[in-house]
Scaffold this motif. Structure first.
Motif, PDB file in Angstrom:
ATOM      1  N   THR A  34       2.687   2.529  16.507  1.00  0.00           N
ATOM      2  CA  THR A  34       1.454   1.929  16.571  1.00  0.00           C
ATOM      3  C   THR A  34       0.487   1.940  15.327  1.00  0.00           C
ATOM      4  OG1 THR A  34       0.514   4.011  17.134  1.00  0.00           O
ATOM      5  CG2 THR A  34       1.195   2.612  18.977  1.00  0.00           C
ATOM      6  N   GLY A  35      -0.242   0.770  15.244  1.00  0.00           N
ATOM      7  CA  GLY A  35      -0.893   0.548  14.096  1.00  0.00           C
ATOM      8  C   GLY A  35      -2.170  -0.130  14.553  1.00  0.00           C
ATOM      9  N   CYS A  36      -3.175  -0.036  13.409  1.00  0.00           N
ATOM     10  CA  CYS A  36      -4.532  -0.792  13.680  1.00  0.00           C
ATOM     11  C   CYS A  36      -4.743  -1.656  12.224  1.00  0.00           C
ATOM     12  CB  CYS A  36      -5.748   0.051  13.965  1.00  0.00           C
ATOM     13  SG  CYS A  36      -5.854   1.611  12.961  1.00  0.00           S
ATOM     14  N   SER A  37      -5.312  -2.622  12.451  1.00  0.00           N
ATOM     15  CA  SER A  37      -5.398  -3.365  11.238  1.00  0.00           C
ATOM     16  C   SER A  37      -6.488  -4.395  11.431  1.00  0.00           C
ATOM     17  CB  SER A  37      -4.178  -4.448  11.120  1.00  0.00           C
ATOM     18  OG  SER A  37      -4.188  -5.404  10.191  1.00  0.00           O
ATOM     19  N   SER A  38      -6.889  -5.243  10.516  1.00  0.00           N
ATOM     20  CA  SER A  38      -7.869  -6.224  10.444  1.00  0.00           C
ATOM     21  C   SER A  38      -7.159  -7.337   9.948  1.00  0.00           C
ATOM     22  CB  SER A  38      -8.990  -5.805   9.421  1.00  0.00           C
ATOM     23  OG  SER A  38      -8.637  -5.776   8.319  1.00  0.00           O
ATOM     24  N   PHE A  55       2.245 -10.665   5.199  1.00  0.00           N
ATOM     25  CA  PHE A  55       3.338  -9.565   4.593  1.00  0.00           C
ATOM     26  C   PHE A  55       3.165  -8.321   5.013  1.00  0.00           C
ATOM     27  CE2 PHE A  55       4.079  -6.400   1.096  1.00  0.00           C
ATOM     28  CZ  PHE A  55       5.528  -6.896   0.954  1.00  0.00           C
ATOM     29  N   SER A  56       2.047  -7.661   5.274  1.00  0.00           N
ATOM     30  CA  SER A  56       1.896  -6.358   5.719  1.00  0.00           C
ATOM     31  C   SER A  56       2.356  -6.009   7.076  1.00  0.00           C
ATOM     32  CB  SER A  56       0.453  -5.725   5.792  1.00  0.00           C
ATOM     33  OG  SER A  56      -0.127  -5.522   4.384  1.00  0.00           O
ATOM     34  N   PHE A  57       2.184  -7.186   7.821  1.00  0.00           N
ATOM     35  CA  PHE A  57       2.553  -6.995   9.208  1.00  0.00           C
ATOM     36  C   PHE A  57       3.909  -7.239   9.293  1.00  0.00           C
ATOM     37  CE2 PHE A  57       3.538  -9.388  13.373  1.00  0.00           C
ATOM     38  CZ  PHE A  57       3.127  -8.495  14.014  1.00  0.00           C
ATOM     39  N   GLU A  58       4.792  -7.969   8.498  1.00  0.00           N
ATOM     40  CA  GLU A  58       6.036  -8.099   8.587  1.00  0.00           C
ATOM     41  C   GLU A  58       6.809  -6.662   8.003  1.00  0.00           C
ATOM     42  OE1 GLU A  58       7.064 -11.658   6.211  1.00  0.00           O
ATOM     43  OE2 GLU A  58       5.991 -12.948   7.591  1.00  0.00           O
ATOM     44  N   LEU A  59       6.118  -6.309   7.062  1.00  0.00           N
ATOM     45  CA  LEU A  59       6.417  -4.850   6.554  1.00  0.00           C
ATOM     46  C   LEU A  59       6.473  -3.658   7.753  1.00  0.00           C
ATOM     47  CD1 LEU A  59       7.309  -2.882   4.400  1.00  0.00           C
ATOM     48  CD2 LEU A  59       5.339  -2.534   3.669  1.00  0.00           C
ATOM     49  N   ALA A  71       6.749  -2.250  17.946  1.00  0.00           N
ATOM     50  CA  ALA A  71       5.569  -2.169  17.125  1.00  0.00           C
ATOM     51  C   ALA A  71       4.369  -2.667  17.984  1.00  0.00           C
ATOM     52  CB  ALA A  71       5.660  -2.965  15.792  1.00  0.00           C
ATOM     53  N   ASP A  72       3.417  -1.954  17.929  1.00  0.00           N
ATOM     54  CA  ASP A  72       2.167  -2.416  18.556  1.00  0.00           C
ATOM     55  C   ASP A  72       1.032  -2.230  17.553  1.00  0.00           C
ATOM     56  OD1 ASP A  72       0.238  -3.202  20.499  1.00  0.00           O
ATOM     57  OD2 ASP A  72       0.240  -1.104  21.366  1.00  0.00           O
ATOM     58  N   VAL A  73       0.247  -3.658  17.078  1.00  0.00           N
ATOM     59  CA  VAL A  73      -0.849  -3.370  16.278  1.00  0.00           C
ATOM     60  C   VAL A  73      -2.100  -3.733  17.060  1.00  0.00           C
ATOM     61  CG1 VAL A  73      -1.963  -4.589  14.347  1.00  0.00           C
ATOM     62  CG2 VAL A  73       0.495  -4.173  14.507  1.00  0.00           C
ATOM     63  N   THR A  74      -3.174  -2.983  16.828  1.00  0.00           N
ATOM     64  CA  THR A  74      -4.439  -3.188  17.630  1.00  0.00           C
ATOM     65  C   THR A  74      -5.539  -3.694  16.529  1.00  0.00           C
ATOM     66  OG1 THR A  74      -4.097  -1.393  19.101  1.00  0.00           O
ATOM     67  CG2 THR A  74      -6.186  -2.117  18.890  1.00  0.00           C
ATOM     68  N   ALA A  93      -2.870   3.076   9.961  1.00  0.00           N
ATOM     69  CA  ALA A  93      -3.778   1.983   9.686  1.00  0.00           C
ATOM     70  C   ALA A  93      -3.113   1.255   8.571  1.00  0.00           C
ATOM     71  CB  ALA A  93      -5.112   2.368   8.933  1.00  0.00           C
ATOM     72  N   ILE A  94      -3.049  -0.086   8.722  1.00  0.00           N
ATOM     73  CA  ILE A  94      -2.372  -0.850   8.006  1.00  0.00           C
ATOM     74  C   ILE A  94      -3.485  -1.387   6.803  1.00  0.00           C
ATOM     75  CG2 ILE A  94      -1.378  -3.363   7.630  1.00  0.00           C
ATOM     76  CD1 ILE A  94      -0.347  -2.696  10.616  1.00  0.00           C
ATOM     77  N   ASP A  95      -3.071  -1.593   5.603  1.00  0.00           N
ATOM     78  CA  ASP A  95      -3.883  -1.979   4.559  1.00  0.00           C
ATOM     79  C   ASP A  95      -5.263  -1.075   4.233  1.00  0.00           C
ATOM     80  OD1 ASP A  95      -1.873  -3.816   3.790  1.00  0.00           O
ATOM     81  OD2 ASP A  95      -3.014  -5.304   5.003  1.00  0.00           O
ATOM     82  N   ALA A  96      -4.978   0.086   4.137  1.00  0.00           N
ATOM     83  CA  ALA A  96      -6.167   0.818   4.089  1.00  0.00           C
ATOM     84  C   ALA A  96      -6.374   1.330   2.521  1.00  0.00           C
ATOM     85  CB  ALA A  96      -6.254   2.246   4.844  1.00  0.00           C
ATOM     86  N   TYR A  97      -7.695   1.321   1.937  1.00  0.00           N
ATOM     87  CA  TYR A  97      -7.860   1.568   0.538  1.00  0.00           C
ATOM     88  C   TYR A  97      -7.855   3.146   0.615  1.00  0.00           C
ATOM     89  CZ  TYR A  97      -9.951  -2.769  -0.748  1.00  0.00           C
ATOM     90  OH  TYR A  97     -10.302  -4.159  -1.267  1.00  0.00           O
ATOM     91  N   GLU A  98      -7.457   3.553  -0.402  1.00  0.00           N
ATOM     92  CA  GLU A  98      -7.059   5.058  -0.736  1.00  0.00           C
ATOM     93  C   GLU A  98      -8.360   5.567  -1.501  1.00  0.00           C
ATOM     94  OE1 GLU A  98      -3.662   6.043  -3.067  1.00  0.00           O
ATOM     95  OE2 GLU A  98      -4.098   7.945  -3.140  1.00  0.00           O
TER      96      GLU A  98
END
Length: 117
Positions: A34-38, A55-59, A71-74, A93-98
């Motif tokens: 599971t992932g969350c994204s914008s 790209f990030s979704f495909e990864l 895979a389940d993205v919210t 979390a997909i594409d998060a700033y560090e």
């Protein structure tokens, strides 16, 4: 592989994958990653009725497949996404700033893209 995205209000954010519960025994029991994204084109593109791409979704799909999982993205507000990951209800979390504060709590992947705000 089944991919599903749920919609909500979403701000735009960064370039790293952020994980908390992936390595925990509880996280290992799930058959779905599971992932969350914008909606952050070109990395994650969500269009109502048109599915998800980028790209990030495909990864994310590739990682799930390598783990023999679906895979389940919210899609949700960013603050809620971090709370859900920290609580272990969502794996990453997909594409998060560090940043230094988040690094105390979350595990980060190797960056695959960097941005200069």
């Amino acid at each position: 592989m089944h991919i599903h995205i749920r919609r909500g209000l979403v701000p735009v954010f960064g370039s790293l994958a952020l994980a908390y519960s992936l390595l925990s025994p509880a996280g290992a029991q799930h058959l779905t990653l599971t992932g969350c994204s914008s909606n952050t084109p070109p990395f994650v593109v969500t269009k109502e009725g048109k599915g998800v791409s980028g790209f990030s979704f495909e990864l994310f799909q590739h990682v799930a497949k390598q783990m023999s999982r679906s895979a389940d993205v919210t899609e949700m507000p960013w603050a809620r996404c971090l709370v859900e990951v920290k609580a272990g209800r969502i794996n990453l979390a997909i594409d998060a700033y560090e940043d230094a504060e988040r690094r105390k709590t979350f595990l980060y992947s190797t960056p695959y893209h960097t941005l200069t705000p």
